[in-house]
Design a protein around this motif. Structure first.
Motif, PDB file in Angstrom:
ATOM      1  N   CYS A  63       0.803  -1.233   0.000  1.00  0.00           N
ATOM      2  CA  CYS A  63       0.000   0.000   0.000  1.00  0.00           C
ATOM      3  C   CYS A  63       0.831   1.278   0.000  1.00  0.00           C
ATOM      4  CB  CYS A  63      -0.914   0.012   1.216  1.00  0.00           C
ATOM      5  SG  CYS A  63      -0.006   0.224   2.767  1.00  0.00           S
ATOM      6  N   GLN A  65       1.301   3.181   2.401  1.00  0.00           N
ATOM      7  CA  GLN A  65       0.748   4.214   3.275  1.00  0.00           C
ATOM      8  C   GLN A  65       0.326   3.635   4.623  1.00  0.00           C
ATOM      9  OE1 GLN A  65      -2.736   5.990   1.473  1.00  0.00           O
ATOM     10  NE2 GLN A  65      -2.720   4.388  -0.062  1.00  0.00           N
ATOM     11  N   ALA A  66       1.125   2.733   5.119  1.00  0.00           N
ATOM     12  CA  ALA A  66       0.967   2.240   6.490  1.00  0.00           C
ATOM     13  C   ALA A  66      -0.379   1.573   6.754  1.00  0.00           C
ATOM     14  CB  ALA A  66       1.209   3.372   7.489  1.00  0.00           C
ATOM     15  N   CYS A  68      -1.250  -1.770   4.927  1.00  0.00           N
ATOM     16  CA  CYS A  68      -1.278  -3.207   4.653  1.00  0.00           C
ATOM     17  C   CYS A  68      -0.352  -4.013   5.557  1.00  0.00           C
ATOM     18  CB  CYS A  68      -0.922  -3.471   3.195  1.00  0.00           C
ATOM     19  SG  CYS A  68       0.821  -3.207   2.824  1.00  0.00           S
ATOM     20  N   GLY A  69       0.625  -3.364   6.139  1.00  0.00           N
ATOM     21  CA  GLY A  69       1.517  -4.050   7.079  1.00  0.00           C
ATOM     22  C   GLY A  69       2.563  -4.927   6.424  1.00  0.00           C
ATOM     23  N   CYS A  71       5.453  -3.991   4.794  1.00  0.00           N
ATOM     24  CA  CYS A  71       6.826  -3.509   4.630  1.00  0.00           C
ATOM     25  C   CYS A  71       7.586  -3.423   5.951  1.00  0.00           C
ATOM     26  CB  CYS A  71       6.829  -2.156   3.925  1.00  0.00           C
ATOM     27  SG  CYS A  71       6.103  -0.851   4.934  1.00  0.00           S
ATOM     28  N   CYS A  83       7.551   2.175   4.767  1.00  0.00           N
ATOM     29  CA  CYS A  83       6.809   3.215   4.052  1.00  0.00           C
ATOM     30  C   CYS A  83       6.361   4.341   4.976  1.00  0.00           C
ATOM     31  CB  CYS A  83       5.594   2.612   3.348  1.00  0.00           C
ATOM     32  SG  CYS A  83       4.269   2.122   4.463  1.00  0.00           S
TER      33      CYS A  83
END
Ligand code: SF4
Ligand code: SF4
Ligand code: FES
Length: 458
Positions: A63, A65-66, A68-69, A71, A83
């Protein structure tokens, strides 16, 4: 000095931990210099290094942008979402001006910065039966749940399953079988849900398991690591309190008695008397506890650790025989804390996640019409809880059940949605968030035109 987002691109040195288990080579550090504006993320920097210098760098993301978890990594030794970590912030904590990026801990590495979440994190989530075991008979229309109950579990619903807490859990480092912070926070999500039929069974299971709720060592690492303020340790403590104080579960691990012995000794002496801890954990909070047969047995099995502690000077023979002493005035102060807490008629369960008020945010929600229907205080509270839920900047959710329970998002404001099917952990996005994700994608790729495909793993 201009704000980070107004500053021109600058060079950042990255040191990446590289490892490919299939290559037979040992792990090594790889350095690259990238050029980006300081407000860009560590993820963008890694993707630039991959695009420009070495297409074989492995990192998982989706995503950006914090949400989807996917990364999760370690930046300068601390767990983080790549991210969600700005380069200027990462640089300020970088030893020797080089940003170090490593894979998360406590999970096997698949390649470079990608860890095997299935092997550890998801197995543990499955261990706690991560779905609602609905009370029977299932109502024809929907369950009506007190709003406060849903607010109570909102904090755990904010989990994006990134694994940062698992990565840093000290108990798990020592005992990989420990169920762990993320899964236990997930367990509270259902224990705290009045629609669940098996609260007692769940608690009993987690209390009796030697690697369950009493295996946590209160180190706070998961609290610091969590990018979504889920406070996993706090949820574990709540599970313990409900299991012991409310459900009177006596666990075979002696966890409850150990806790009582610990707090009792501090109340009596102002400081912990280590030598008395073990016997009192078995024999109750009295001096004679040490004569309990189980205490003797445990003492014998602990002798190697005791000898080590003596040799390293952590415990002295005198200290073992006598309690520590603090000045009488200080002891009185410590005891007054106990009197105050124990003197309360009701136990406070403070969910810090939704505590406090942000009137401006609530007003904005009402103005925008997203909180319509939040007519009474409790409804407003739900709206506030949702408004404060971490998520992409500028997004809000009016669904008190959060992104996890997208299926129930059609419920009227303030009413809990009906849930008769197990929600799938880590899937199901709040429509608001999904929409924002699409909008963000529509903004296009970063300046270097990196791919924006979902779930890209290089
Ligand atoms: S507080 Fe408990 S669950 Fe959290 S990281 Fe420490 S040991 Fe693990
Ligand atoms: S509790 Fe926090 S750190 Fe742990 S998996 Fe969920 S979001 Fe990540
Ligand atoms: S949370 Fe970082 S890519 Fe989704």
């Amino acid at each position: 000095m201009p704000e980070a987002h107004d500053r021109p691109p600058q060079q950042f040195k990255l040191r990446l931990r590289r490892y490919d288990p299939e290559s037979g080579q040992a792990p090594y550090w790889d350095e690259h210099t990238v050029e980006l504006e300081p407000h860009r993320s560590v993820l963008e920097a890694v993707l630039q290094a991959r695009d420009r210098f070495d297409g074989s760098i492995g990192i998982r993301c989706s995503c950006r942008q914090a949400i989807c978890g996917s990364c999760g990594v370690r930046v300068n030794g601390e767990p983080a979402l790549a991210c969600h970590t700005h380069l200027d912030a990462a640089l300020s904590g970088a030893p020797e001006g080089v940003i170090e990026i490593e894979p998360m801990g406590n999970m096997p590495v698949i390649k470079d910065l990608i860890v095997d979440m299935d092997e550890v994190h998801w197995k543990k989530i499955q261990r706690v039966t991560p779905w609602l075991l609905a009370k029977q008979p299932v109502p024809e229309r929907e369950y009506l749940v007190p709003k406060e109950s849903m607010v109570d579990v909102t904090q755990t619903m904010a989990c994006i399953q990134c694994g940062a807490c698992v990565s840093d859990c000290l108990a798990m480092e020592v005992d990989p079988g420990f169920i762990g912070p993320a899964a236990l926070a997930k367990a509270y999500r259902f224990v705290g849900d009045p629609r669940d039929a098996e609260q007692h069974e769940r608690l009993n299971d987690l209390a009796q398991d030697p690697q369950g709720i009493f295996d946590c060592t209160h180190c706070f690492k998961c609290v610091e690591a969590c990018p979504k303020d889920v406070n996993p340790m706090g949820q574990i403590m709540r599970l313990r309190r409900i299991a012991t104080s409310d459900q009177h579960i006596v666990d075979q691990n002696n966890g409850e008695r150990h806790e009582k012995a610990f707090t009792g000794l501090i109340k009596d002496n102002g400081l912990l008397w280590e030598a008395e801890l073990l016997p009192r954990s078995y024999g109750g909070n009295s001096f004679f506890g040490k004569f309990h047969p189980a205490a003797g047995k445990e003492l014998v099995s602990s002798l190697p650790s005791i000898v080590k502690a003596l040799l390293r000077g952590k415990v002295t023979p005198a200290g073992a025989l006598k309690p520590h002493k603090i000045p009488g005035e200080d002891l009185k102060r410590v005891q007054s804390i106990y009197d105050r807490v124990e003197g309360r008629e009701e136990r406070y369960e403070l969910n810090l996640y939704i505590a406090g008020e942000d009137e401006a945010a609530a007003d904005e929600l009402v103005t925008a019409g997203v909180a319509s229907g939040a007519a009474d205080t409790a409804d407003a509270q739900v709206a506030e809880g949702a408004a404060s839920a971490p998520g992409p900047e500028g997004t809000t959710s009016t669904d008190p059940t959060g992104p996890e329970e997208g299926a129930g998002s059609s419920a009227p404001a303030g009413e809990a949605p009906s849930t008769t099917a197990p929600p799938e952990a880590g899937t199901g996005q709040d429509p608001e968030i999904e929409k924002t994700g699409e909008e963000a994608d529509a903004v296009g790729p970063g300046e270097d035109g990196e791919d924006t495909e979902k779930g890209s793993e290089g």
